[in-house]
Design an enzyme around this catalytic site. Structure first.
Site, PDB file in Angstrom:
ATOM      1  N   SER A   1     -10.452 -38.188 -17.313  1.00 59.78           N
ATOM      2  CA  SER A   1      -9.624 -37.693 -16.228  1.00 59.78           C
ATOM      3  C   SER A   1      -8.699 -38.823 -15.760  1.00 59.78           C
ATOM      4  O   SER A   1      -8.070 -39.466 -16.596  1.00 59.78           O
ATOM      5  CB  SER A   1     -10.484 -37.140 -15.100  1.00 59.78           C
ATOM      6  OG  SER A   1      -9.733 -36.323 -14.231  1.00 59.78           O
TER       7      SER A   1
ATOM      8  N   ASP B   1      -8.949 -26.854 -20.460  1.00 61.45           N
ATOM      9  CA  ASP B   1      -8.724 -27.751 -19.322  1.00 61.45           C
ATOM     10  C   ASP B   1      -7.266 -27.697 -18.855  1.00 61.45           C
ATOM     11  O   ASP B   1      -6.354 -28.027 -19.622  1.00 61.45           O
ATOM     12  CB  ASP B   1      -9.079 -29.181 -19.744  1.00 61.45           C
ATOM     13  CG  ASP B   1      -8.826 -30.203 -18.655  1.00 61.45           C
ATOM     14  OD1 ASP B   1      -8.745 -29.807 -17.469  1.00 61.45           O
ATOM     15  OD2 ASP B   1      -8.722 -31.402 -18.994  1.00 61.45           O
TER      16      ASP B   1
ATOM     17  N   HIS C   1     -12.571 -29.875 -19.271  1.00 57.68           N
ATOM     18  CA  HIS C   1     -12.280 -31.234 -18.820  1.00 57.68           C
ATOM     19  C   HIS C   1     -13.352 -32.215 -19.279  1.00 57.68           C
ATOM     20  O   HIS C   1     -14.526 -32.059 -18.952  1.00 57.68           O
ATOM     21  CB  HIS C   1     -12.197 -31.220 -17.290  1.00 57.68           C
ATOM     22  CG  HIS C   1     -11.393 -32.312 -16.683  1.00 57.68           C
ATOM     23  ND1 HIS C   1     -10.103 -32.603 -17.056  1.00 57.68           N
ATOM     24  CD2 HIS C   1     -11.684 -33.194 -15.691  1.00 57.68           C
ATOM     25  CE1 HIS C   1      -9.641 -33.587 -16.328  1.00 57.68           C
ATOM     26  NE2 HIS C   1     -10.578 -33.969 -15.490  1.00 57.68           N
TER      27      HIS C   1
END
Length: 495
Positions: free
Chosen positions: A173, A437, A463
């Site tokens: 991320s 995602d 994700h």
């Protein structure tokens, strides 16, 4: 985060205690951080906290102030001459469980690596300043975080005699972005980087986010988005009458009756009920189960099954999704008061609910990234109730009038100029992203031509899925992605 697995875990309860006015999913960040904690086999001890002295401002030689930054070490698999694997902390508390499990630990076993993880400044226990006031937060930036990593790398080299050992950085991320940028900015310090689910393009109005949510929901069939759209239209119609507003307040179990004359409360309501879908899609079917986690069984299939249940009226289905999320997070009622949310996010004490990471992450979005998941695209089923202006209003209301669209656009321009955005000019970086995602829309999903950069686009995953430990039932594409990443690491270490 476009991003982030961005710790910033969807299903963590707030580490400082649940607070109703703060949504569980805000600006793409779940409470706890965007990268959730993985499952763990065994009950052995976790590595203890260790501390390194960092400078408060790496870019002002006249500022001699320092602070203590937390890190963890696992040398179980390390053999002399082996590489050093660096896990980069992000917008939440660094969890030492990552030091004993996850895909990178399997790589460490194979390559006999020393594993270290550095917690991001201003998150978790790494407090550079006495509070999180606007004056204090001026030292919170991706550039300062990268300088922390550079200093920490040299500190560990000297402390453990790692002069000739190659370093590989990992992150998911927002830390995925940091991993790529660390290799870009400090190529002499890190031999390669795994940048999972990292949003590389800073963007003010991240309309693609909700569009990918739409596309991900569509993988269950065409009815889900159609029913969400019709439910959205029905809610909008109910907002036009007093009776409808009263019914909505009951159906969605609001803490206080919705006042449609308060535009920000209405926008917060829309943002919250659409966020129920966004958060679940972002982490769909990943492997974040760990002790105390809740809600990992809630998938986009579960939500679409509710929305497709013809035994209920459309608005009741919308409300049933909301009730499921409230039950999961043990919310007695849904607080959509904008003023209450802003009041909590203005708290500057490290003991406040906001300091769990929400205040810090929103500050970074208001100064460097944007990443605002808005309803401004007409090509999505959630209506137009949470436009860009709603997110920008939060910047000025939480931090002051100087935090506005003009200053943020300058910050976004600086970020993209500084790191290159989707034209990043680094080498030896691999970019894993999942098709489910929403953050992949701001990342690299195809190999850039003529570069030593590599995309790993994983069909059907969400994700940071490749970072979690393998489990029975993982799709073949995910298993292959982990092997592909390992191959790149092997190449970097052999050069």
């Amino acid at each position: 985060m476009a991003d982030m697995c961005t710790r910033l875990a969807l299903l963590l309860t707030c580490v400082v205690g649940y607070t109703a006015a703060l949504p569980w999913f805000l600006h793409g960040r779940p409470r706890g951080g965007m990268l959730g904690s993985p499952g763990r086999a065994g009950n052995g001890p976790l590595p203890p906290d260790q501390w390194v002295t960092q400078r408060l401002d790496h870019y002002n030689d006249a500022d001699l102030r320092t602070w203590q930054q937390r890190y963890f070490v696992n040398d179980t698999f390390f053999k002399p001459g082996g590489p050093v694997f660096l896990m980069i902390g992000g917008e939440g508390t660094a969890d030492p469980i990552w030091m004993v499990t996850g895909a990178w630990i399997e790589y460490a076993k194979e390559f006999h690596a020393l594993c270290v993880m550095l917690e991001h400044r201003y998150y978790g226990k790494s407090h550079p300043t006495e509070d999180t006031s606007v004056e204090s937060l001026q030292y919170l930036s991706s550039e300062q975080a990268l300088a922390d990593l550079a200093y920490f790398r040299d500190y560990m080299v000297e402390k453990r005699g790692l002069t000739d050992n190659k370093w590989i950085s990992f992150g998911g991320s927002y830390p995925g972005s940091l991993s790529a940028w660390f290799r870009l900015k400090y190529p002499h310090l890190v031999a390669g980087a795994v940048a999972t689910s990292g949003p590389l393009l800073a963007e003010l109005d991240f309309v693609e986010y909700v569009e990918v949510v739409r596309d991900s929901l569509a993988t269950t069939g065409p009815e889900c988005n159609k029913n969400i759209q019709e439910a959205t239209d029905a809610v909008k119609q109910m907002l036009g009458t007093q009776e409808g507003v009263e019914n909505l307040s009951k159906l969605f179990n609001l803490c206080s009756p919705l006042d449609v004359s308060v535009a920000n409360d209405v926008a917060n309501f829309w943002s919250t009920i659409s966020g129920n879908f966004m958060g679940v899609v972002q982490y769909n079917k990943d492997n974040r189960e760990f002790e105390g986690a809740v809600g990992t069984n809630i998938t986009l299939d579960v939500l679409c099954n509710i929305m497709n249940d013809v035994s209920m009226p459309l608005v009741d289905r919308y409300a049933a999704v909301n009730s499921l999320m409230m039950k999961t997070y043990q919310q007695k009622c849904l607080d959509i008061s904008y003023s209450a949310m802003v009041k909590e996010l203005r708290e500057t004490s490290w003991e406040s609910a906001a300091s769990e990471g929400g205040r810090q992450w929103i500050y970074q979005t208001c100064t460097e990234f944007g990443f605002y998941q808005t309803s401004d695209s007409p090509n999505q089923p959630f209506g137009d109730g949470f436009p860009l202006s709603f997110s920008l209003q939060q910047c000025s209301d939480i931090y002051g009038p100087q935090f506005n669209q003009s200053t943020l656009m300058e910050g976004i321009k600086r970020t993209n100029t500084n790191y290159g955005a989707l034209k990043i000019a680094g080498t030896k970086i691999v970019f894993p992203n999942g098709s489910i995602d929403p953050w992949h829309a701001l990342g690299i999903t195809k190999d850039p031509k003529g570069t030593d950069l590599h995309a790993v686009y994983i069909k059907g995953t969400a994700h940071c899925a490749n970072m979690y430990p393998a489990r029975f039932g993982d799709p073949p594409e995910l298993a292959q992605a982990r092997e592909t990443i390992k191959g790149h690491i092997q190449n970097w270490l052999s050069q």
